[in-house]
Design a protein around this motif. Sequence first.
Motif, PDB file in Angstrom:
ATOM      1  N   THR A  15      39.471  31.746  47.877  1.00  0.00           N
ATOM      2  CA  THR A  15      38.920  32.912  48.407  1.00  0.00           C
ATOM      3  C   THR A  15      37.265  32.958  48.017  1.00  0.00           C
ATOM      4  O   THR A  15      36.281  33.351  48.727  1.00  0.00           O
ATOM      5  CB  THR A  15      39.417  34.269  48.488  1.00  0.00           C
ATOM      6  N   ALA A  16      37.208  32.912  46.711  1.00  0.00           N
ATOM      7  CA  ALA A  16      35.705  32.945  46.092  1.00  0.00           C
ATOM      8  C   ALA A  16      35.965  32.033  44.944  1.00  0.00           C
ATOM      9  O   ALA A  16      35.876  32.355  43.797  1.00  0.00           O
ATOM     10  CB  ALA A  16      35.441  34.509  45.595  1.00  0.00           C
ATOM     11  N   PRO A  17      35.424  30.767  45.271  1.00  0.00           N
ATOM     12  CA  PRO A  17      35.519  29.805  44.100  1.00  0.00           C
ATOM     13  C   PRO A  17      34.546  30.031  42.995  1.00  0.00           C
ATOM     14  O   PRO A  17      34.851  29.422  41.828  1.00  0.00           O
ATOM     15  CB  PRO A  17      35.033  28.645  44.934  1.00  0.00           C
ATOM     16  N   ASP A  18      33.507  30.884  43.193  1.00  0.00           N
ATOM     17  CA  ASP A  18      32.589  31.221  42.100  1.00  0.00           C
ATOM     18  C   ASP A  18      33.078  32.404  41.490  1.00  0.00           C
ATOM     19  O   ASP A  18      32.287  32.796  40.251  1.00  0.00           O
ATOM     20  CB  ASP A  18      31.167  31.252  42.476  1.00  0.00           C
ATOM     21  N   LEU A  19      34.188  32.852  41.541  1.00  0.00           N
ATOM     22  CA  LEU A  19      34.829  34.313  41.072  1.00  0.00           C
ATOM     23  C   LEU A  19      35.939  33.567  40.127  1.00  0.00           C
ATOM     24  O   LEU A  19      37.011  33.692  40.833  1.00  0.00           O
ATOM     25  CB  LEU A  19      35.021  35.238  41.841  1.00  0.00           C
ATOM     26  N   LEU A  20      35.826  33.202  38.864  1.00  0.00           N
ATOM     27  CA  LEU A  20      36.793  32.675  38.261  1.00  0.00           C
ATOM     28  C   LEU A  20      37.617  33.349  37.780  1.00  0.00           C
ATOM     29  O   LEU A  20      37.550  34.700  37.811  1.00  0.00           O
ATOM     30  CB  LEU A  20      35.987  31.613  37.037  1.00  0.00           C
ATOM     31  N   ASN A  21      39.174  32.973  37.558  1.00  0.00           N
ATOM     32  CA  ASN A  21      39.988  33.652  37.065  1.00  0.00           C
ATOM     33  C   ASN A  21      40.466  34.816  38.011  1.00  0.00           C
ATOM     34  O   ASN A  21      40.991  35.910  37.517  1.00  0.00           O
ATOM     35  CB  ASN A  21      39.778  34.533  35.629  1.00  0.00           C
ATOM     36  N   LEU A  22      40.548  34.509  39.381  1.00  0.00           N
ATOM     37  CA  LEU A  22      40.743  35.494  40.055  1.00  0.00           C
ATOM     38  C   LEU A  22      42.192  35.204  40.552  1.00  0.00           C
ATOM     39  O   LEU A  22      42.843  34.323  40.844  1.00  0.00           O
ATOM     40  CB  LEU A  22      40.051  35.222  41.430  1.00  0.00           C
ATOM     41  N   ARG A  23      43.038  36.388  40.563  1.00  0.00           N
ATOM     42  CA  ARG A  23      44.352  36.261  41.162  1.00  0.00           C
ATOM     43  C   ARG A  23      44.803  37.842  41.204  1.00  0.00           C
ATOM     44  O   ARG A  23      44.305  38.843  40.781  1.00  0.00           O
ATOM     45  CB  ARG A  23      45.232  35.921  39.845  1.00  0.00           C
ATOM     46  N   ASP A  24      45.677  38.052  42.252  1.00  0.00           N
ATOM     47  CA  ASP A  24      46.460  39.179  42.635  1.00  0.00           C
ATOM     48  C   ASP A  24      47.653  39.253  41.826  1.00  0.00           C
ATOM     49  O   ASP A  24      48.488  38.328  41.416  1.00  0.00           O
ATOM     50  CB  ASP A  24      46.769  39.109  43.906  1.00  0.00           C
TER      51      ASP A  24
END
Length: 252
Positions: A15-24
């Motif tokens: 969804t946002a490749p430049d927002l690393l370590n992203l998870r629900d």
Amino acid sequence: MSTAPSPASGTTQGTAPDLLNLRDVGGLSTTDGRTVRPGVLLRCATPAFVDDEQVARLVDELGVATRVDLRSEKEAAEATSAAFDAVAVEHLEVHAGETRWDFDSAHLSDWVAGHYLRFTEHSPDSLVAFARLVGDPGRTAVLAHCTAGKDRTGTAVALTLAAVGVHEDDVVADYARTEQAMPLLREQFTRLPSYQERLAALPAEAFGSTPETMRRFLRLVEQTYGGARAYLRTHGLTDAELAGLERHLLGD
């Protein structure tokens, strides 16, 4: 004891490749057999690099309505994309006092776990406010972050999850997932001018997120406060707010 990441814990990086370590964190299991609802609490690393299109996808696809910034005001001013002006922000600084990263690498997990405990000593108001935000039924997804999304974010998320009965193995595994993002994160950090001095001062070991570190931190919380739930209650979260947090994260 399993420390593998829960397959139900949602990967949302595309969804946002430049927002690393992203998870629900949705899908993690509780000790009584329930699961954390998706779309309530997400976590990520530095918000310095996303553009307007990526932020729009966070809002439209993941329902992000509130960004919780656990960094200092100075860090936030130095390294936050203007694209995030489109999302309401709550600044809840988490800090460990004047402690520096200084440890014997042979006892890394013990030292880092103790560092996280100092977050609980120096930042109780922020950690309680974080639990209140996550438990607010009027909010859609809350996105929490610091810089790496590991230490301050890891502490705030772990306390909140543990307080509603998420199984220790799942809390530990969720924390450990940050290890996968570290190579790309370290490259991102080199592009943050304000981070250069801090980056140079940190030992390589500071970039790990071993399962043992979080497991030891949870043990320290148990020994020091009687557990995450007792910690939040002692520092101002009411029984009604705890019930609301549980209801919002886990459902009825």
